[in-house]
Design an enzyme around this catalytic site. Structure first.
Site, PDB file in Angstrom:
ATOM      1  N   HIS A   1       2.649  27.044 -53.219  1.00 63.49           N
ATOM      2  CA  HIS A   1       3.210  26.644 -54.264  1.00 63.49           C
ATOM      3  C   HIS A   1       2.896  27.630 -55.895  1.00 63.49           C
ATOM      4  O   HIS A   1       1.947  28.306 -56.089  1.00 63.49           O
ATOM      5  CB  HIS A   1       2.781  24.578 -55.336  1.00 63.49           C
ATOM      6  CG  HIS A   1       2.984  24.452 -54.120  1.00 63.49           C
ATOM      7  ND1 HIS A   1       1.756  23.602 -53.646  1.00 63.49           N
ATOM      8  CD2 HIS A   1       4.356  24.712 -53.010  1.00 63.49           C
ATOM      9  CE1 HIS A   1       2.721  22.424 -53.082  1.00 63.49           C
ATOM     10  NE2 HIS A   1       4.528  23.051 -52.550  1.00 63.49           N
TER      11      HIS A   1
ATOM     12  N   HIS B   1       7.603  28.024 -47.491  1.00 68.50           N
ATOM     13  CA  HIS B   1       5.870  27.690 -46.805  1.00 68.50           C
ATOM     14  C   HIS B   1       6.156  28.011 -45.616  1.00 68.50           C
ATOM     15  O   HIS B   1       4.650  29.136 -45.416  1.00 68.50           O
ATOM     16  CB  HIS B   1       5.663  26.082 -47.165  1.00 68.50           C
ATOM     17  CG  HIS B   1       5.212  25.482 -48.182  1.00 68.50           C
ATOM     18  ND1 HIS B   1       4.918  26.191 -49.061  1.00 68.50           N
ATOM     19  CD2 HIS B   1       5.690  24.491 -48.877  1.00 68.50           C
ATOM     20  CE1 HIS B   1       4.323  25.607 -50.103  1.00 68.50           C
ATOM     21  NE2 HIS B   1       5.214  24.818 -50.125  1.00 68.50           N
TER      22      HIS B   1
ATOM     23  N   HIS C   1      13.074  25.009 -50.309  1.00 65.22           N
ATOM     24  CA  HIS C   1      11.456  24.637 -50.467  1.00 65.22           C
ATOM     25  C   HIS C   1      10.083  25.215 -49.936  1.00 65.22           C
ATOM     26  O   HIS C   1       9.720  25.831 -49.589  1.00 65.22           O
ATOM     27  CB  HIS C   1      11.070  23.668 -51.333  1.00 65.22           C
ATOM     28  CG  HIS C   1       9.480  23.879 -51.639  1.00 65.22           C
ATOM     29  ND1 HIS C   1       9.133  23.958 -53.164  1.00 65.22           N
ATOM     30  CD2 HIS C   1       8.171  22.928 -51.049  1.00 65.22           C
ATOM     31  CE1 HIS C   1       7.932  23.852 -53.126  1.00 65.22           C
ATOM     32  NE2 HIS C   1       7.349  22.953 -51.780  1.00 65.22           N
ATOM     33  N   GLU C   2      10.555  23.857 -48.691  1.00 64.03           N
ATOM     34  CA  GLU C   2       9.621  24.423 -47.674  1.00 64.03           C
ATOM     35  C   GLU C   2       9.758  26.006 -46.679  1.00 64.03           C
ATOM     36  O   GLU C   2       8.766  26.163 -45.460  1.00 64.03           O
ATOM     37  CB  GLU C   2      10.538  23.021 -46.387  1.00 64.03           C
ATOM     38  CG  GLU C   2       9.624  21.123 -47.005  1.00 64.03           C
ATOM     39  CD  GLU C   2       8.257  21.013 -47.822  1.00 64.03           C
ATOM     40  OE1 GLU C   2       8.198  20.604 -48.635  1.00 64.03           O
ATOM     41  OE2 GLU C   2       7.561  22.015 -47.213  1.00 64.03           O
TER      42      GLU C   2
END
Lengths: 192, 117
Positions: free
Chosen positions: A138, A132, A128-129
């Protein structure tokens, strides 16, 4: 999917090569560096399979594009962590590269071998990170890796169409990537 | 959960729910216009994730006001929840879940800003 304001991305000559490194002093002691490296290598490779970007681990933390560390509470970036659960990790938009995980969590490599009800899957949060770090914000799609919440003792590592569309709009598609492979995995997920 | 063989209501609390944000479960079904002790903490939660940009969070009230209702609507939209504007169980269940610290919407903090496509 969504982007950070201004749609920042890493501006490099193609093929984009990004380096990453682990903090020498801010890691967790109950997972070996070897195992941590293996988990992050898998997480980075998921994104590398869909976009023409490669990731290489280096030793020199200060000079790496992406700098990974585990920190407790206030760690100097204006976004303090909050103890067990709550906020699990955060990462900064391109081309900053900072990638911080909350050292208060019970990080798990394999949820089968750890009993804690507050265990958090390291590979899911890492995947997930990295989204980013690449420039994705998101998603509102619950199955997407870029959805903001993750239940304890849950594994969510397979990129969904929403994640892939979003990141390919930033960097283009990896020439070896086929959406059919993704659809197959999504179908199996839906059947599940 | 109400256990069938007793008159009392058994509240099942997941053991992990004794950590950050668990207290927010007491706002379940709070009515707009109501004042519930501690609701200012829920407003701080929304401030943290970019829904309530404020110069400071020292003067937040415990009232479920119109501003909080629109914040809840924005949160529900960003998290793919039914857009009711109410602190219903779907919304409270999502709020108490662990999550990423990056904010969900535009904030004045450029490092964590985000915009929807």
């Amino acid at each position: 999917f969504a982007y950070f304001y201004g749609k920042p991305r890493w501006i490099r000559q193609a093929p984009v090569k990004l380096t990453y490194a682990f903090s020498k002093s801010n890691m967790i002691d109950y997972i070996s560096l070897k195992d941590t490296r293996t988990v992050f290598k898998r997480a980075f490779s998921r994104w590398a399979q869909v976009i023409p970007v490669s990731f290489m681990e280096i030793e020199d933390y200060p000079s790496a594009d992406i700098r990974i560390g585990f920190y407790h509470r206030d760690h100097g970036d204006g976004k303090p962590f909050d103890g067990v659960l709550g906020v699990l990790a955060h990462a900064f938009s391109p081309e900053n590269g900072r990638f911080h995980l909350d050292a208060s969590e019970t990080w798990a490599l394999d949820l089968e071998t750890i009993k804690s009800s507050v265990a958090v899957d390291l590979e899911s949060v890492a995947t997930h990170e990295i989204g980013h770090v690449l420039g994705l914000a998101h998603s509102a799609v619950k199955d997407a890796v870029m959805y903001p919440s993750l239940r304890p003792r849950t594994k969510k590592v397979d990129l969904q169409i929403d994640d892939v569309y979003g990141v390919q709009a930033l960097y283009g598609s990896n020439p070896n990537f086929r959406f059919s492979s993704l659809l197959a995995s999504e179908n199996s997920l839906n059947k599940g | 959960r109400i256990s069938p063989d007793s008159s009392s209501t058994v509240i099942t609390v997941d053991s992990y729910n004794t950590t950050t944000w668990h207290d927010f479960t007491r706002f379940l079904d709070a009515e707009k216009g109501s004042r519930v002790s501690g609701m200012s903490e829920l407003k701080k939660y929304f401030n943290r994730f970019g829904y309530l940009p404020l110069p400071d969070t020292d003067n937040l009230t415990d009232v479920f006001d119109t501003q909080l209702e629109s914040v809840v609507l924005a949160y529900q939209t960003n998290l793919g929840l039914p857009a009711t504007g109410k602190l219903d169980s779907d919304t409270i269940s999502m709020i108490v879940l662990p999550r990423c610290g990056v904010s969900d919407t535009k904030t004045h903090d450029t490092r964590f800003q985000a915009t929807k496509r």
